[in-house]
Every structure is written in structure tokens, then in C-alpha cells.
Design an enzyme around this catalytic site. Structure first.
Site, PDB file in Angstrom:
ATOM      1  N   CYS A 417       0.829  -1.201   0.000  1.00 30.59           N
ATOM      2  CA  CYS A 417       0.000   0.000   0.000  1.00 30.59           C
ATOM      3  C   CYS A 417       0.870   1.260   0.000  1.00 30.59           C
ATOM      4  CB  CYS A 417      -0.957  -0.042   1.185  1.00 30.59           C
ATOM      5  SG  CYS A 417      -2.325   1.147   1.067  1.00 30.59           S
ATOM      6  N   HIS A 620      -3.613  -5.222   0.080  1.00 31.66           N
ATOM      7  CA  HIS A 620      -3.102  -5.800   1.330  1.00 31.66           C
ATOM      8  C   HIS A 620      -3.208  -7.326   1.263  1.00 31.66           C
ATOM      9  CE1 HIS A 620      -2.691  -2.110   3.832  1.00 31.66           C
ATOM     10  NE2 HIS A 620      -3.578  -1.643   2.970  1.00 31.66           N
ATOM     11  N   GLU A 622      -1.813  -9.527   2.959  1.00 34.79           N
ATOM     12  CA  GLU A 622      -1.744 -10.204   4.258  1.00 34.79           C
ATOM     13  C   GLU A 622      -3.126 -10.586   4.784  1.00 34.79           C
ATOM     14  OE1 GLU A 622      -1.586  -5.705   5.115  1.00 34.79           O
ATOM     15  OE2 GLU A 622      -0.745  -7.118   3.680  1.00 34.79           O
TER      16      GLU A 622
END
Length: 680
Positions: A417, A620, A622
Site C-alpha cells: 500500500c 493488502h 496479508e
């Protein structure tokens, strides 16, 4: 009955099963591990063939977690539907491998907003609206409705709903929820509802004795509010002695087998195993009348292998996380988990070094030289560098220096990001000689705005009812493409960014103005895409002429890591993004924009050629990582940091066909040693 669904599996014929509710409460202190306990219970029941969903209740008045500082409750986890929620929902998704929704996170703010809206519409027919029954009824209704929403991709109604009540028993803000479940236990019937209470058993260093009094008081308070625990999960730093367990059983009015002991372990993967070893499957089978066997199946066996192998790993991979919220590790909980998943998949133990980005800046060298040199020492020792997302200008200079270090020293790098945006800015300043390159987030009047907030995205969010302009709904797909440079007639400007006629009009008006700042100010006031201003400034500098169409550079790593698919879906949470008007300048210098959104407007992925691994992503990844399905960008970082990326790619990115984790801790890839990451 509240709801019904179909259950099949574990060798039993298909039968109709009422929805089963498991409420997890906590006592003594907050942050005791209720989320991990709830997730582990769900994992065990899923391994028995049941479909499991989860709900988190946060008693704060905020509507959602989107406006929180990370230092308040840790990271803000983003769901597929755009919900910004408590990090515990991330635990549920990772453990259970499901995709939850924003309504799986209940807050006091949401409940009161729901009730007040009904009152304003006249739904209560002029009655006095009160906590009991209106608020408590709204809580029960919300739970029952959300428990039936499919979450596992098969579109089948769940059979078990695990509900975690945040905070501790006795908190004033949690009282309406406790009362709601006191009533709910009778509505659902005893065989469909049970309560698990998680409590702390402290062990003062002065005596070394494990104390039961806090747990006794906590259970007494819970009973005083109308709920009786079916299981008491005792958290402790060391394994609880049998005498202590029997004492808790006697004074809390439960059988010894209803006292479950969970001590601190090296990895949370061990928690479901510890619970299963203490007979929790057999207890749930009898208590909730579940048509399952007495033990869990192959899925939990994989968790046991994963926990065993984690504890035997010998080789370590060090990753430097350069961020601005490093004082509380929960601020980067999903990032840590994604790195850990990838490290475990390649048989390495993760050594994550948290570096406050401010400590890398020159001001710190002047004010605190020791802290400055310690931070740089960590960075220099790292096998890989990760710059996560964030908001605001504080600490960005240190992040830029870390990115520059990784690029010039050829250290594997991943930017998430804001980390990707800063990687573009660093490259522009140091490789394209655009010293004024910046983000309009930090410098609204930047002469070369490489990261901007676009008017179109603000409109999209407004249409979706977003509370904060510019926060994009996650789950947006992006394409992975081999992108060639634009033809010279486009003269450095992508058609999708702005209308060409408007550009010509603006340019002609500029020639007639003595002070171009007037027009630039008007453009900014009208939010007419910063890329117009960027292009005009660059034209004045004579730097936007493009050469003939360049050969396609293509995906170096990231496309292969994703399996050479043309389209991926990942979750987003950002307000600013890379300005597409200068892409050609970067690609001439080998920084390729290999991923865009489905409209080709948003720059999603960058890769740098002639580097072991230099990748940035706007999304993102994750949030989508799972213990047995690591995120491809994170896996690539760990592979590069351990020197195994090229071998992995040459082998076709194939993982071992084995259905269990390898017991080896060797990082050699001469034979297939990677974990099988798919859950059968």
C-alpha cells in the site's frame, strides 16, 4: 428452533441439526486470548466435519474499527465486503479458512444505530424504546440472522456459530450484551447453547504459586449476571498443576474435565491441539448433541504437524519491518502472520525485526544517536525488508531511506500500500531525477504528484455509503499483465486518467495566463485529477516525450508466484494511489507496473528488473494469507530472502504433493520439501 441446516460427514447419515451457539466470554483482564480460543474451538469443530461461522462483539460505541488508531485495538482488519473490523476476525478467517462479512462484527454503535433508525421509522409504534427489551432483542436478532450466512464458499448454511464477547465480564459497556445472551440461552434451548469462560491464572514471581482467586471471582460475577460457564479455560504462563485445576473445579462448581488449561506456547498453532488433547471434542459431542466422532479428523492432524514442525525449525530468516506503529505488535498482526505462514512453508523460523521508521531519519541521529545506529544495524542485518501500509507523513522519510537501501543493496523488498507508493516516489527521486516527486497526501501542492487521491474514487465511495472518502472497497480485482509502454502519440498521458479534450483546453488556457498557479489552484479545488497538473508541469520541464513503443517487460516474479493467472482478487484499504500519467518514464528505467485494476486505471503492482526481489502492491495481501495457504507476495519475499526464489520458480512453483507438512527443517530445494498448502 431458531434455525436448521443439514449436516453430513464423520461417517454419519445426513440429519437435520439445529444451529448450535458457543459463547466465549472473558474475565480478569482483556487481551487474555479469547480470540485465539474461539478460533481454535471453531477449527476443532470444523475438523469434525461441521460448518462453522464466527461473530465478534465489541462493546465500544464506534460503528466499526475503521477510524481507530492502531494503538487503540491493534490493526484494522479488512474483509472481502469492505468491512473494517477488529483484528480477531482476522484470526477467525485464518484459523477457519473462511470469509466473513462486516455484520460478523457487532458493536454497540451498530446496535444502537439500528434501533434508533427503527424508532425514527416508527417501527416501535410509539412505545418507549429501552435497553431491555429493544437493545437486547436487537442483539439476539442480529446474531441469529448472521449465524445463518454462508462463509465457506459452498453457500451452505453454517451449523456452529462461535460468538466472542469482547472485553471482560463486569465492564459496564458490555452489560446489555450479557443480558441479551442470558435471555438467548433459553430461547435457543440448553442443548443448542453453551458458554466458555476464559480466565487468567496468575503466577506472581514473588511466590511462584498459581493463584485461583481471580478466576473464582470472575466466574462468580458471570453467574451473578445469569450465565453459567460450561467450560472454564484457564490461561497461564506455565502448565497448570492438577491441584490448581481441582481447586478451580471445586470453587467454580464444574467438573474437573470442564476446566481446560492453556499455557503460553511458542506458536498459536499449538492451541487447537492442546484443546483437543483435553477431550473438548467428546465434551461438545455430548453437551451439544453433535453427530460427530470422539476425535478430530485429518485437518487437525495437519495443525499438529504444523505446530510440531514449527518447534523443530532450525534455520532463521530475518525480515526488517519498517513502520510507524512498532510499539504495539498487534498493529501489524496480519503482516506478521503472513510472514510467518510463508516462513513456515519454506521450513524457516521467522525473525521479525520491528524498526520505527523515524529512528532511521537524520533527526534521530542528532537527538538520539544510539537509537539511530541500532535501527540501522537492524536494517543492515536483515535478509529482507518490508514497508507496510500506513497514513500520514510521520516517519515517511525513514521509510524512503529503507527502500533506497533495499533497492541499491539488492536486498529483497516488499512494499504494501503506502510502501508501494513510497517505492515509486523513491525511484522517481533517485533514478528519474524528479526531486520534487511526492504524494499529495504529504504535499498537497507537489509539483510532481506521484501519489494522488482521485475524484472518481471519492465518487465511488460516496455511492457505496462509505464514511470516509477515498477508502476503497476491498475485494476489487486486478489484472496481471505484461504491459508495454504507451505509443508516442499519447505523449505520456493515459486516456483513462482524463479527457484529452479537457487536457488541450487546459493547456491552451495555461499559455494565456501569466501565473499558472491560478489555474492549478482551480483544478485542485475542482478535484480535476492531479495527473493533469502533473503532466502540464512535466511538459514545461520537457520530460514527457516518449520513445517508440518499448518491448514488453512483463511480470518477473509476481505473476508466476500467483500461478500465471490473468486475474486476481485482493483486499484494499487506501485513499491515495499511484498517478498513472508518468508510467512510461518508470518503465524506461525497468520499474514495471505489471498489475492494474480491471479498468486499467489503478496501478496495483510494481516490479523492478535486475533485482533479487523488489515488489510493491497497492492492496493488502496479508488479509488473505492462511497458515496453509501463504500469500504469494509474502512467499516471494521469504523465498528471495533465503535465496530459494529462482529455484522455486524454475521448478514451476510446484509444492510437494504430500498432504502433510515436511518434517525436515533443511531449506534445500534439491528435493520437494515445501508444505502442501491446500486443505483437502
Amino acid at each position: 428452533m431458531i434455525s436448521r441446516s443439514i449436516i453430513s460427514g464423520c461417517g454419519h447419515p445426513a440429519t437435520r441439526l439445529p444451529m448450535k451457539y458457543i459463547l466465549v466470554t472473558g474475565g480478569v483482564i482483556s487481551g487474555i486470548g479469547k480470540g485465539i480460543i474461539a478460533s481454535s474451538i471453531g477449527t476443532i469443530l470444523k475438523s469434525c466435519g461441521l460448518r462453522v461461522t464466527a461473530i465478534k462483539i465489541d462493546p465500544y460505541i464506534n460503528i466499526d474499527a475503521g477510524t481507530f488508531s492502531p494503538y487503540e485495538h491493534g490493526e484494522v482488519f479488512v474483509l472481502n465486503d469492505g468491512g473494517e473490523v477488529d483484528l480477531d476476525l482476522g484470526n477467525y478467517e485464518r484459523f477457519l479458512d473462511i470469509n466473513l462479512y462486516r455484520d460478523n462484527n457487532i458493536t454497540t454503535g451498530k446496535i444502537y444505530q439500528h434501533v434508533i433508525n427503527k424508532e425514527r421509522r416508527g417501527d416501535y409504534l410509539g412505545k418507549t424504546v429501552q435497553v431491555v427489551p429493544h437493545i437486547t432483542d436487537a442483539v439476539q436478532e442480529w446474531v441469529m440472522n448472521q449465524a445463518m450466512v454462508p462463509v465457506d464458499g459452498h453457500k451452505e448454511e453454517p451449523q456452529i456459530c462461535v460468538i466472542e464477547l469482547g472485553g471482560t465480564i463486569g465492564d459496564i459497556e458490555g452489560m446489555p450484551f450479557v443480558e441479551a445472551f442470558r435471555q438467548f440461552q433459553f430461547k435457543a434451548k440448553r442443548e443448542n447453547f453453551c458458554n466458555i469462560h476464559v480466565s487468567l491464572v496468575p503466577q506472581p514471581s514473588a511466590t511462584g504459586e498459581q493463584k485461583t482467586k481471580p478466576t473464582q471471582n470472575s466466574v462468580r460475577a458471570l453467574r451473578g449476571l445469569g450465565l453459567s460457564p460450561d467450560l472454564i479455560v484457564c490461561r497461564s504462563s506455565t502448565p497448570i498443576e492438577m491441584a490448581v485445576k481441582e481447586k478451580i473445579s471445586m470453587f467454580c462448581h464444574v467438573n474437573p474435565e470442564q476446566v481446560i488449561c492453556i499455557h503460553d506456547v511458542s506458536a498459536t498453532y499449538r492451541v487447537p491441539v492442546l484443546l483437543e488433547e483435553q477431550g473438548i471434542v467428546k465434551y461438545f459431542k455430548e453437551r451439544l448433541d453433535l453427530p460427530i466422532g470422539d476425535s478430530a479428523s485429518n485437518l487437525l492432524f495437519k495443525w499438529k504437524n504444523m505446530a510440531d514442525r514449527y518447534e523443530r525449525l532450525q534455520k532463521t530468516c530475518s525480515i526488517a519491518l519498517v513502520g510507524k506503529y512498532t510499539k504495539l505488535r498487534d498493529c501489524y498482526a496480519s503482516v506478521f502472520k503472513a510472514l510467518e505462514h510463508s516462513a513456515l512453508a519454506i521450513n524457516h523460523k521467522l525473525n521479525l525485526m520491528y524498526i520505527d521508521s523515524i529512528d532511521l531519519e537524520q533527526t534521530t541521529e542528532t537527538e538520539d544517536p544510539v537509537k539511530f545506529h541500532e535501527a540501522w544495524q537492524k536494517l543492515c542485518k536483515a535478509d529482507g525488508v518490508l514497508v507496510p501500509g500506513g497514513f500520514g507523513i510521520r516517519g515517511t522519510l525513514g521509510k524512503l531511506q529503507a527502500i533506497s537501501w533495499a533497492r541499491t543493496k539488492k536486498i529483497p523488498f516488499l512494499g504494501i500500500c503506502l510502501g508501494m507508493q513510497l517505492a515509486v516516489i523513491e525511484f522517481a527521486r533517485n533514478c528519474l531525477n524528479l526531486k520534487d516527486a511526492d504524494s499529495t497526501e504529504f504535499e498537497p501542492n507537489a509539483r510532481v504528484p506521484l501519489s494522488t487521491e482521485t475524484f472518481k474514487d471519492r465518487l465511488k465511495v460516496t455511492a457505496l455509503g462509505g464514511a470516509r472518502a477515498g477508502i476503497l472497497a476491498p475485494g476489487r480485482g486486478c489484472t496481471l499483465s505484461c504491459r508495454a509502454a504507451c505509443p508516442p502519440e499519447e505523449e505520456g498521458f493515459c486516456e483513462e486518467s482524463c479527457d484529452t479534450g479537457l487536457l488541450l483546453l487546459v493547456e491552451s488556457e495555461l499559455k494565456a495566463l501569466e501565473n499558472i498557479d491560478v489555474l492549478i489552484g482551480l483544478l485542485r479545488a475542482l478535484t480535476l485529477v492531479d495527473s493533469i497538473v502533473s503532466l502540464l508541469v512535466m511538459r514545461q520541464a520537457g520530460e514527457t516525450d516518449r520513445a517508440a513503443s518499448q518491448p514488453c517487460i512483463g511480470c518477473i516474479f509476481i505473476g508466476k508466484l500467483y500461478g500465471d493467472v490473468p486475474f486476481i482478487e485482493e483486499r484494499h484499504r487506501h485513499r491515495y494511489e499511484v498517478n498513472p500519467s508518468l508510467i512510461g518514464q518508470f518503465e524506461k528505467k525497468d520499474l514495471s507496473f505489471v498489475g492494474q485494476d480491471v479498468d486499467g486505471e489503478r496501478m496495483e503492482i510494481i516490479e523492478l528488473a535486475n533485482h533479487p526481489y523488489f515488489v510493491g502492491v497497492q492492496f493488502h495481501p496479508e488479509f488473505s494469507s492462511r497458515p496453509m495457504k501463504p500469500s504469494p507476495p509474502y512467499l516471494g519475499l521469504l523465498l528471495a530472502a533465503t535465496g530459494n526464489l529462482h529455484t522455486y520458480l524454475q521448478d514451476g512453483c510446484k509444492l510437494s504433493p504430500s498432504d502433510r507438512y515436511s518434517d525436515a527443517s533443511d531449506d534445500s530445494f534439491s528435493e520437494p520439501r515445501m508444505a502442501e498448502l491446500e486443505i483437502s
